[in-house]
Motif scaffolding. Structure first.
Motif, short mmCIF file in Angstrom:
data_model
loop_
_atom_site.label_atom_id
_atom_site.label_comp_id
_atom_site.label_asym_id
_atom_site.label_seq_id
_atom_site.Cartn_x
_atom_site.Cartn_y
_atom_site.Cartn_z
N PRO A 1 0.84 -1.21 0.00
CA PRO A 1 0.00 0.00 0.00
C PRO A 1 0.87 1.26 0.00
CG PRO A 1 -0.62 -1.50 1.79
CD PRO A 1 0.66 -2.03 1.20
N LEU A 2 0.44 2.27 -0.72
CA LEU A 2 1.17 3.54 -0.73
C LEU A 2 0.97 4.24 0.62
CD1 LEU A 2 0.32 4.97 -4.27
CD2 LEU A 2 2.30 3.62 -3.56
N GLY A 3 1.94 5.08 0.96
CA GLY A 3 1.82 5.86 2.20
C GLY A 3 1.20 7.22 1.93
N LEU A 4 0.76 7.86 3.00
CA LEU A 4 0.23 9.22 2.87
C LEU A 4 1.34 10.18 2.48
CD1 LEU A 4 -2.03 9.38 6.06
CD2 LEU A 4 -2.76 9.11 3.67
N VAL A 5 1.00 11.23 1.75
CA VAL A 5 2.01 12.20 1.33
C VAL A 5 1.80 13.56 2.02
CG1 VAL A 5 2.56 11.10 -0.85
CG2 VAL A 5 0.67 12.72 -0.75
N THR A 6 1.04 13.52 3.12
CA THR A 6 0.82 14.74 3.91
C THR A 6 2.16 15.43 4.19
OG1 THR A 6 -0.80 13.38 5.03
CG2 THR A 6 -0.35 15.56 6.01
#
Ligand code: AMP
Length: 356
Positions: free
Chosen positions: A301-306
């Protein structure tokens, strides 16, 4: 849909420069083994991984034997020959993001044609085989253009600015008479790039866009956030998504733009890999570009880019790495690539300064 790689799988990286090194470090943190492949001895990436094959990209027997020992193969270098990526795929090796992104990015005429097909505006351009073919398109472009080699140009190398009346023979000679592209000169106000990650399931994540400062064609700084309007920012993100989807891309890619005075954007080029203008992401965001690329190619799964900080990323060229002590003392976050020789203009490391 191919199953996600298990913990402890082996990720192969074609190319062993600093991008390979930073990808390898991110992969190691997630528990993967990393194997790098490339021709250079004593390379930045080879010194942080346990497995390395040192051979030419054109040595298909060597590259296939290496690739078969990896669970997935990716690349950190956009000039890996397309035939090499294709040979790996034909031999049953999982290559992410595949051979097509290399094919589309390696030749500037093919690249700009493809960007246009994706609905992404570019400078007007013409393929140039001989100096006699320059005058007509240059006049059509308002008498100002840039002649670039179609292939193998980087960091502003292999290009000549032209105005009507210049000696075109001399300009083409300066490019060693290589097949070339003439681009209309874009009177841009600033340069930005957009970094996008696309997962194996097609999900995309786009980081906030950096504003990039170049000197002599080499990236010097990336400042985030870029000072652009919301509609400019949205347009770059829309374009990146269209490109990633058209390539059925898996991993991180960067698309570079010129921003005009009225806020319109014109794409310059894209890199099918992690990118120098994204080197601030690990220090500023929930997930950095290197980890994100590894997650994508592993089918994770991709991570958040916040983004948590406003930052300035500065490249350290040549003996600028001698300022590392002062930078560290001033609270900057420095990454050095372990290159043995600090040649002038060579990218030796980068530094990230958090502004907020
Ligand atoms: P490139 O090798 O295409 O990345 O170009 C290096 C740098 O040259 C860019 O970052 C711009 O600053 C400048 N440049 C390239 N193409 C153009 C263009 N068509 N018009 C104006 N400036 C350009």
């Amino acid at each position: 849909m191919i199953a996600p790689l298990p913990v402890g799988a082996t990720i192969g990286i074609l190319g062993n420069g600093q991008l390979g090194r930073m990808l390898a470090e991110a992969a190691a943190r997630l528990g993967f083994d990393v194997s790098v492949y490339g021709p250079e001895p004593d390379s930045p990436a080879s010194r942080v991984v346990a497995l390395e094959v040192r051979a030419d990209y054109t040595d298909l027997d060597a590259v296939i034997a290496w690739g078969k020992a990896c669970d997935v193969v990716t690349y950190e270098f956009e000039n890996v020959p397309v035939a090499t990526a294709q040979a790996l795929i034909d031999a049953g090796v999982l290559v992410r993001p595949g051979a097509k992104p290399l094919e589309m990015a390696q030749d500037r005429v093919i690249e700009k044609t493809f960007l246009k097909q994706c609905g992404i505006p570019t400078a007007d351009f013409a393929g140039i085989g001989a100096a006699s073919e320059i005058e007509t398109p240059l006049n059509q472009f308002g008498g100002k253009g840039i002649l670039k080699t179609r292939r193998d140009g980087y960091d502003g190398k292999g290009q000549v600015r032209l105005v009507a009346g210049d000696d075109f023979e001399e300009a083409h000679h300066a490019l060693a008479y290589a097949p070339a592209i003439l681009e209309a000169f874009i009177p841009f106000e600033k340069e930005v790039s957009v970094l996008i990650a696309r997962g194996a399931d097609g999900e995309t994540r786009v980081w906030d866009i950096p504003e990039n400062g170049h000197v002599n064609g080499i990236l010097r700084t990336s400042t985030v956030p870029a000072e652009v309007t919301e509609s400019t920012s949205q347009e770059t993100k829309r374009a990146a998504k269209a490109l990633a989807e058209a390539l059925d891309y898996i991993g991180v890619l960067a698309l570079e733009f010129f921003v005009l005075e009225n806020g319109d954007v014109v794409a310059n080029e894209f890199a099918p890999r992690v990118h120098n203008s994204g080197h601030w992401t690990p220090e500023a965001c929930a997930t950095g570009q290197f980890e994100q690329h590894i997650r994508a190619v592993a089918g994770w799964p991709l991570g958040l880019v916040t983004r948590y900080h406003d930052v300035v990323m500065e490249n350290l060229l040549g003996d600028e790495i001698l300022s590392t002590d002062q930078r560290l003392a001033a609270g900057e976050i420095v990454t050095l690539y372990g290159k043995r020789e600090a040649k002038p203009g060579r990218k030796m490391g980068h530094s990230v300064r958090r502004l907020t």
